[in-house]
Design an enzyme around this catalytic site. Sequence first.
Site, mmCIF file in Angstrom:
data_model
loop_
_atom_site.group_PDB
_atom_site.id
_atom_site.type_symbol
_atom_site.label_atom_id
_atom_site.label_comp_id
_atom_site.label_asym_id
_atom_site.label_seq_id
_atom_site.Cartn_x
_atom_site.Cartn_y
_atom_site.Cartn_z
ATOM 1 N N ASP A 1 -1.501 -2.256 -9.360
ATOM 2 C CA ASP A 1 -2.954 -2.096 -9.423
ATOM 3 C C ASP A 1 -3.230 -0.686 -9.921
ATOM 4 O O ASP A 1 -2.785 0.296 -9.306
ATOM 5 C CB ASP A 1 -3.593 -2.315 -8.052
ATOM 6 C CG ASP A 1 -3.611 -3.783 -7.660
ATOM 7 O OD1 ASP A 1 -3.294 -4.626 -8.512
ATOM 8 O OD2 ASP A 1 -3.958 -4.083 -6.499
ATOM 9 N N LYS B 1 -8.429 1.675 3.762
ATOM 10 C CA LYS B 1 -7.897 0.312 3.687
ATOM 11 C C LYS B 1 -6.799 0.097 4.722
ATOM 12 O O LYS B 1 -6.021 1.012 5.036
ATOM 13 C CB LYS B 1 -7.366 0.011 2.285
ATOM 14 C CG LYS B 1 -6.218 0.893 1.836
ATOM 15 C CD LYS B 1 -5.674 0.463 0.460
ATOM 16 C CE LYS B 1 -6.537 0.899 -0.673
ATOM 17 N NZ LYS B 1 -5.888 0.625 -1.999
ATOM 18 N N GLU C 1 -1.879 0.396 -5.780
ATOM 19 C CA GLU C 1 -1.037 -0.500 -4.997
ATOM 20 C C GLU C 1 0.109 -0.992 -5.878
ATOM 21 O O GLU C 1 -0.013 -1.042 -7.100
ATOM 22 C CB GLU C 1 -1.817 -1.715 -4.473
ATOM 23 C CG GLU C 1 -2.877 -1.370 -3.447
ATOM 24 C CD GLU C 1 -3.542 -2.603 -2.848
ATOM 25 O OE1 GLU C 1 -3.000 -3.723 -2.999
ATOM 26 O OE2 GLU C 1 -4.607 -2.447 -2.228
ATOM 27 N N ARG D 1 -10.236 -6.118 -13.214
ATOM 28 C CA ARG D 1 -11.127 -6.821 -12.289
ATOM 29 C C ARG D 1 -12.341 -5.928 -12.030
ATOM 30 O O ARG D 1 -12.230 -4.892 -11.380
ATOM 31 C CB ARG D 1 -10.358 -7.169 -11.024
ATOM 32 C CG ARG D 1 -9.223 -8.170 -11.309
ATOM 33 C CD ARG D 1 -8.150 -8.184 -10.266
ATOM 34 N NE ARG D 1 -7.451 -6.902 -10.191
ATOM 35 C CZ ARG D 1 -6.547 -6.616 -9.260
ATOM 36 N NH1 ARG D 1 -6.212 -7.500 -8.344
ATOM 37 N NH2 ARG D 1 -5.961 -5.434 -9.248
ATOM 38 N N ARG E 1 -15.271 -3.013 -4.487
ATOM 39 C CA ARG E 1 -13.995 -3.692 -4.705
ATOM 40 C C ARG E 1 -14.038 -4.553 -5.967
ATOM 41 O O ARG E 1 -15.001 -5.279 -6.196
ATOM 42 C CB ARG E 1 -13.671 -4.587 -3.497
ATOM 43 C CG ARG E 1 -13.603 -3.821 -2.191
ATOM 44 C CD ARG E 1 -13.586 -4.767 -1.009
ATOM 45 N NE ARG E 1 -14.804 -5.589 -0.944
ATOM 46 C CZ ARG E 1 -14.968 -6.630 -0.121
ATOM 47 N NH1 ARG E 1 -13.988 -6.967 0.691
ATOM 48 N NH2 ARG E 1 -16.095 -7.311 -0.116
ATOM 49 N N ARG F 1 -4.823 -5.154 -13.032
ATOM 50 C CA ARG F 1 -3.558 -5.731 -12.578
ATOM 51 C C ARG F 1 -2.595 -5.729 -13.761
ATOM 52 O O ARG F 1 -2.791 -6.439 -14.743
ATOM 53 C CB ARG F 1 -3.780 -7.143 -12.054
ATOM 54 C CG ARG F 1 -2.508 -7.950 -11.791
ATOM 55 C CD ARG F 1 -1.535 -7.281 -10.796
ATOM 56 N NE ARG F 1 -2.142 -6.968 -9.538
ATOM 57 C CZ ARG F 1 -2.280 -7.829 -8.520
ATOM 58 N NH1 ARG F 1 -1.863 -9.071 -8.660
ATOM 59 N NH2 ARG F 1 -2.825 -7.440 -7.390
ATOM 60 N N LYS G 1 0.838 -1.201 0.000
ATOM 61 C CA LYS G 1 0.000 0.000 0.000
ATOM 62 C C LYS G 1 0.881 1.262 0.000
ATOM 63 O O LYS G 1 0.696 2.171 -0.810
ATOM 64 C CB LYS G 1 -0.918 0.018 1.217
ATOM 65 C CG LYS G 1 -1.723 -1.265 1.439
ATOM 66 C CD LYS G 1 -2.695 -1.543 0.323
ATOM 67 C CE LYS G 1 -3.660 -2.673 0.670
ATOM 68 N NZ LYS G 1 -3.054 -4.001 0.778
ATOM 69 N N ASN H 1 2.091 -4.401 -5.814
ATOM 70 C CA ASN H 1 2.110 -5.723 -5.189
ATOM 71 C C ASN H 1 3.423 -6.436 -5.471
ATOM 72 O O ASN H 1 3.790 -6.624 -6.629
ATOM 73 C CB ASN H 1 0.942 -6.555 -5.716
ATOM 74 C CG ASN H 1 -0.401 -5.958 -5.325
ATOM 75 O OD1 ASN H 1 -0.902 -6.216 -4.245
ATOM 76 N ND2 ASN H 1 -0.968 -5.144 -6.198
#
Length: 317
Positions: free
Chosen positions: A276, A163, A284, A228, A236, A213, A128, A286
């Site tokens: 993301d 979050k 984000e 997504r 979400r 992603r 994050k 990841n």
Amino acid sequence: MSTRLLVIADPVAGFKIHKDSTYAMLREANKRGWELWITLADDMRVQNGMVQTAAQRLTFTATQEYKHWFELAEPQHLALKDFSAVLMRKDPPFDQQYLYATHLLTLAEAQGARVFNPGQTLRDYNEKLAILKHPQFTAPTLVTQRAADIRAFLAEHGDVILKPLDGMGGMGIFRIRPDDANIGSIIEMLTANETATIMAQRYLPAIKDGDKRVLIIDGKPVDWCLARIPKAGETRGNLAAGGTGVARPLTAKDREIAETLGPQLAAKGLFLVGLDVIGENVTEINVTSPTCFQEITDQSGIDVAALFIDALERKLS
């Protein structure tokens, strides 16, 4: 001598092989004749100064059926440095035990192990907080544990996402607006009454088109991403939260972001990264166990696992 690959992951019996990215990596490495070993982060230890783990040789069975696709040999205590490559693929949360594991990985690297992604970068790149290193691509963001800060941020932006800093799969993510009757309770719960630091971001309406992603392998983006799409009534887009994954070619902005950040992240030692991206903003970065290999492959025809193992072979050579 064959390539010996050690994968540190969650128990393989729990892999959802129709979509698991670690499974796709193992399957591709197996096609190339690599020697495959699997272990848990919990099984790492230091003995006589050497980082070891209780590793099990993994072989693919002929059936390829769910939960019956593999066989595991008896565990052997082996040094991490004795493998050609070590993949750290344990899923978050990034808790205290995960942190300890990264320190053992760093020690193993000093002893000669080749770890992807390395322990130091896993510590440096909270999934994050890492976006704060690249403000040119981020939406307005607040990091705090104070309720007054969050309320002021909400008053300024009118629609925000809250979050936790250590979750995955959309867990613990809330969207709040000024007329929400549960603002106080949500803030109290996420901050554990102002004892836990969280992140707030301005809500991005582009989420309706998907939380994308974007995969980066050794500094270079995969040409397709996985958007997504949130299910009806959801904020979400995470697949774990019921989102639908739709593979798409990278947009010009996606590619600009990936080609700007990719070399910077690779220079820090990050071999595999999952950005993301919502609209034109990175939400984000990841690095612990990026996924979506199989979904992109199934819909685009790009063999992401093959790209990954190709890049790993170049790295090892």
